[in-house]
Design a protein around this motif. Sequence first.
Motif, PDB file in Angstrom:
ATOM      1  N   VAL A  21     -28.171   6.359  -9.286  1.00  0.00           N
ATOM      2  CA  VAL A  21     -28.508   7.194 -10.592  1.00  0.00           C
ATOM      3  C   VAL A  21     -27.940   8.635 -10.122  1.00  0.00           C
ATOM      4  O   VAL A  21     -28.766   9.209  -9.222  1.00  0.00           O
ATOM      5  CB  VAL A  21     -29.496   7.121 -11.215  1.00  0.00           C
ATOM      6  CG1 VAL A  21     -29.758   8.060 -12.514  1.00  0.00           C
ATOM      7  CG2 VAL A  21     -29.889   5.659 -11.764  1.00  0.00           C
ATOM      8  N   ASN A  22     -27.375   9.411 -10.607  1.00  0.00           N
ATOM      9  CA  ASN A  22     -26.965  10.902 -10.547  1.00  0.00           C
ATOM     10  C   ASN A  22     -27.932  11.761 -11.229  1.00  0.00           C
ATOM     11  O   ASN A  22     -28.918  11.141 -12.092  1.00  0.00           O
ATOM     12  CB  ASN A  22     -25.514  11.220 -10.974  1.00  0.00           C
ATOM     13  CG  ASN A  22     -24.630  10.744 -10.387  1.00  0.00           C
ATOM     14  OD1 ASN A  22     -24.561  10.225  -8.993  1.00  0.00           O
ATOM     15  ND2 ASN A  22     -23.448  10.457 -10.821  1.00  0.00           N
ATOM     16  N   ASP A  24     -27.854  13.788 -13.346  1.00  0.00           N
ATOM     17  CA  ASP A  24     -27.244  13.843 -14.736  1.00  0.00           C
ATOM     18  C   ASP A  24     -27.472  12.627 -15.621  1.00  0.00           C
ATOM     19  O   ASP A  24     -27.798  12.796 -16.720  1.00  0.00           O
ATOM     20  CB  ASP A  24     -25.948  14.306 -14.921  1.00  0.00           C
ATOM     21  CG  ASP A  24     -25.663  15.610 -14.137  1.00  0.00           C
ATOM     22  OD1 ASP A  24     -26.361  16.684 -14.154  1.00  0.00           O
ATOM     23  OD2 ASP A  24     -24.442  16.013 -13.853  1.00  0.00           O
ATOM     24  N   ASP A  25     -27.779  11.348 -14.684  1.00  0.00           N
ATOM     25  CA  ASP A  25     -27.827  10.474 -15.576  1.00  0.00           C
ATOM     26  C   ASP A  25     -29.256  10.009 -15.508  1.00  0.00           C
ATOM     27  O   ASP A  25     -30.193  10.415 -14.788  1.00  0.00           O
ATOM     28  CB  ASP A  25     -27.308   9.100 -14.651  1.00  0.00           C
ATOM     29  CG  ASP A  25     -25.649   9.227 -14.603  1.00  0.00           C
ATOM     30  OD1 ASP A  25     -25.323   9.752 -15.381  1.00  0.00           O
ATOM     31  OD2 ASP A  25     -24.931   8.698 -13.497  1.00  0.00           O
ATOM     32  N   GLU A  26     -29.755   9.349 -16.626  1.00  0.00           N
ATOM     33  CA  GLU A  26     -31.140   8.868 -16.989  1.00  0.00           C
ATOM     34  C   GLU A  26     -31.270   7.446 -16.347  1.00  0.00           C
ATOM     35  O   GLU A  26     -30.309   6.643 -16.632  1.00  0.00           O
ATOM     36  CB  GLU A  26     -31.283   8.931 -18.464  1.00  0.00           C
ATOM     37  CG  GLU A  26     -31.541  10.496 -19.136  1.00  0.00           C
ATOM     38  CD  GLU A  26     -32.081  10.312 -20.366  1.00  0.00           C
ATOM     39  OE1 GLU A  26     -33.082   9.623 -20.411  1.00  0.00           O
ATOM     40  OE2 GLU A  26     -31.794  11.508 -20.907  1.00  0.00           O
TER      41      GLU A  26
END
Length: 67
Positions: A38-39, A41-43
């Motif tokens: 998961v980056n 910016d990702d949730e």
Amino acid sequence: MIPIEVENRIAKHFFHHFLPEEVMEQIIELLLPLCLKVNEDDELDEDELVRQAVLIIESLLEGKSFK
């Protein structure tokens, strides 16, 4: 009503002290790669991670007692 933080601390204690090692390993094998990819910016879908971990725990501990 018990505060959620107290419930979380109790659950964490049992999670780390009473689950068999093979259950912990399977949960880590499932969750760690998902969390790592998961980056920022990702949730992270925490509800889905919890559901998957609970399914593993229930399937591996089915019929076992902690008494």
